[in-house]
Design a protein around this motif. Structure first.
Motif, PDB file in Angstrom:
ATOM      1  N   ALA A 299      -7.004 -14.077  25.620  1.00 48.83           N
ATOM      2  CA  ALA A 299      -7.069 -13.909  27.073  1.00 48.83           C
ATOM      3  C   ALA A 299      -8.181 -12.927  27.437  1.00 48.83           C
ATOM      4  O   ALA A 299      -8.916 -13.139  28.416  1.00 48.83           O
ATOM      5  CB  ALA A 299      -5.725 -13.419  27.611  1.00 48.83           C
ATOM      6  N   LYS A 300      -8.325 -11.868  26.678  1.00 49.08           N
ATOM      7  CA  LYS A 300      -9.381 -10.879  26.924  1.00 49.08           C
ATOM      8  C   LYS A 300     -10.756 -11.538  26.812  1.00 49.08           C
ATOM      9  O   LYS A 300     -11.635 -11.323  27.659  1.00 49.08           O
ATOM     10  CB  LYS A 300      -9.257  -9.737  25.913  1.00 49.08           C
ATOM     11  N   GLU A 301     -10.928 -12.336  25.756  1.00 49.04           N
ATOM     12  CA  GLU A 301     -12.214 -13.026  25.577  1.00 49.04           C
ATOM     13  C   GLU A 301     -12.474 -14.000  26.729  1.00 49.04           C
ATOM     14  O   GLU A 301     -13.599 -14.105  27.217  1.00 49.04           O
ATOM     15  CB  GLU A 301     -12.247 -13.764  24.225  1.00 49.04           C
ATOM     16  N   ALA A 302     -11.415 -14.702  27.164  1.00 48.18           N
ATOM     17  CA  ALA A 302     -11.570 -15.639  28.286  1.00 48.18           C
ATOM     18  C   ALA A 302     -11.953 -14.869  29.551  1.00 48.18           C
ATOM     19  O   ALA A 302     -12.829 -15.312  30.314  1.00 48.18           O
ATOM     20  CB  ALA A 302     -10.284 -16.423  28.496  1.00 48.18           C
ATOM     21  N   LEU A 303     -11.309 -13.730  29.793  1.00 46.75           N
ATOM     22  CA  LEU A 303     -11.641 -12.919  30.970  1.00 46.75           C
ATOM     23  C   LEU A 303     -13.068 -12.386  30.886  1.00 46.75           C
ATOM     24  O   LEU A 303     -13.781 -12.344  31.899  1.00 46.75           O
ATOM     25  CB  LEU A 303     -10.650 -11.759  31.130  1.00 46.75           C
ATOM     26  N   LYS A 304     -13.480 -11.989  29.693  1.00 50.83           N
ATOM     27  CA  LYS A 304     -14.860 -11.515  29.512  1.00 50.83           C
ATOM     28  C   LYS A 304     -15.850 -12.628  29.871  1.00 50.83           C
ATOM     29  O   LYS A 304     -16.850 -12.386  30.543  1.00 50.83           O
ATOM     30  CB  LYS A 304     -15.102 -11.096  28.058  1.00 50.83           C
ATOM     31  N   ALA A 305     -15.529 -13.830  29.394  1.00 55.36           N
ATOM     32  CA  ALA A 305     -16.412 -14.974  29.683  1.00 55.36           C
ATOM     33  C   ALA A 305     -16.450 -15.244  31.183  1.00 55.36           C
ATOM     34  O   ALA A 305     -17.533 -15.485  31.758  1.00 55.36           O
ATOM     35  CB  ALA A 305     -15.930 -16.207  28.920  1.00 55.36           C
ATOM     36  N   GLU A 306     -15.280 -15.177  31.841  1.00 55.58           N
ATOM     37  CA  GLU A 306     -15.238 -15.383  33.294  1.00 55.58           C
ATOM     38  C   GLU A 306     -16.011 -14.294  34.021  1.00 55.58           C
ATOM     39  O   GLU A 306     -16.747 -14.570  34.988  1.00 55.58           O
ATOM     40  CB  GLU A 306     -13.783 -15.387  33.796  1.00 55.58           C
ATOM     41  N   LEU A 307     -15.867 -13.051  33.579  1.00 57.87           N
ATOM     42  CA  LEU A 307     -16.577 -11.931  34.202  1.00 57.87           C
ATOM     43  C   LEU A 307     -18.078 -12.106  34.044  1.00 57.87           C
ATOM     44  O   LEU A 307     -18.836 -11.900  35.003  1.00 57.87           O
ATOM     45  CB  LEU A 307     -16.124 -10.601  33.577  1.00 57.87           C
ATOM     46  N   THR A 308     -18.499 -12.492  32.853  1.00 59.77           N
ATOM     47  CA  THR A 308     -19.929 -12.723  32.613  1.00 59.77           C
ATOM     48  C   THR A 308     -20.439 -13.837  33.524  1.00 59.77           C
ATOM     49  O   THR A 308     -21.505 -13.701  34.154  1.00 59.77           O
ATOM     50  CB  THR A 308     -20.169 -13.082  31.130  1.00 59.77           C
ATOM     51  N   ALA A 309     -19.677 -14.917  33.617  1.00 62.74           N
ATOM     52  CA  ALA A 309     -20.082 -16.045  34.491  1.00 62.74           C
ATOM     53  C   ALA A 309     -20.131 -15.580  35.946  1.00 62.74           C
ATOM     54  O   ALA A 309     -21.068 -15.940  36.689  1.00 62.74           O
ATOM     55  CB  ALA A 309     -19.108 -17.210  34.310  1.00 62.74           C
TER      56      ALA A 309
END
Length: 105
Positions: free
Chosen positions: A78-88
């Protein structure tokens, strides 16, 4: 000959007394060991129950550890997914700011 017989007889009586004393000690040791064995046999079922209880606790702890590891893995995903969303989202924000600046300029 009589004195030799008496000496031999006296020595034999001493040895017999020593053997009887050793036999009495051995008998006392045997009884003590038998008593200890009986106590251990009596305690064995309780010890076995305690071992079973500890084993069950260990199994439960291992199951909890496995659950915690799975939850941690999900949290990392979930953290990695949130990081990816934040980057996007940052990239989108930067792109939009660039478009706003172009429109202003």
């Amino acid at each position: 000959l009589d004195s030799t017989k008496k000496k031999f007889l006296a020595a034999a009586k001493m040895k017999t007394a020593e053997f009887k004393e050793e036999l009495a000690k051995a008998q006392a040791d045997k009884e003590k060991l038998a008593s200890q064995l009986a106590m251990l046999k009596q305690a064995l079922p309780e010890m076995e129950k305690e071992v079973d209880r500890i084993s069950q606790q260990e199994e439960a702890a291992q199951a909890e550890t496995a659950k915690a590891k799975a939850a941690l893995a999900k949290a990392k995903e979930a953290k990695e997914a949130l990081k990816a969303e934040l980057t996007a989202a940052k990239e989108e924000n930067d792109r939009l700011q660039g478009s706003v600046e172009e429109l202003r300029g």
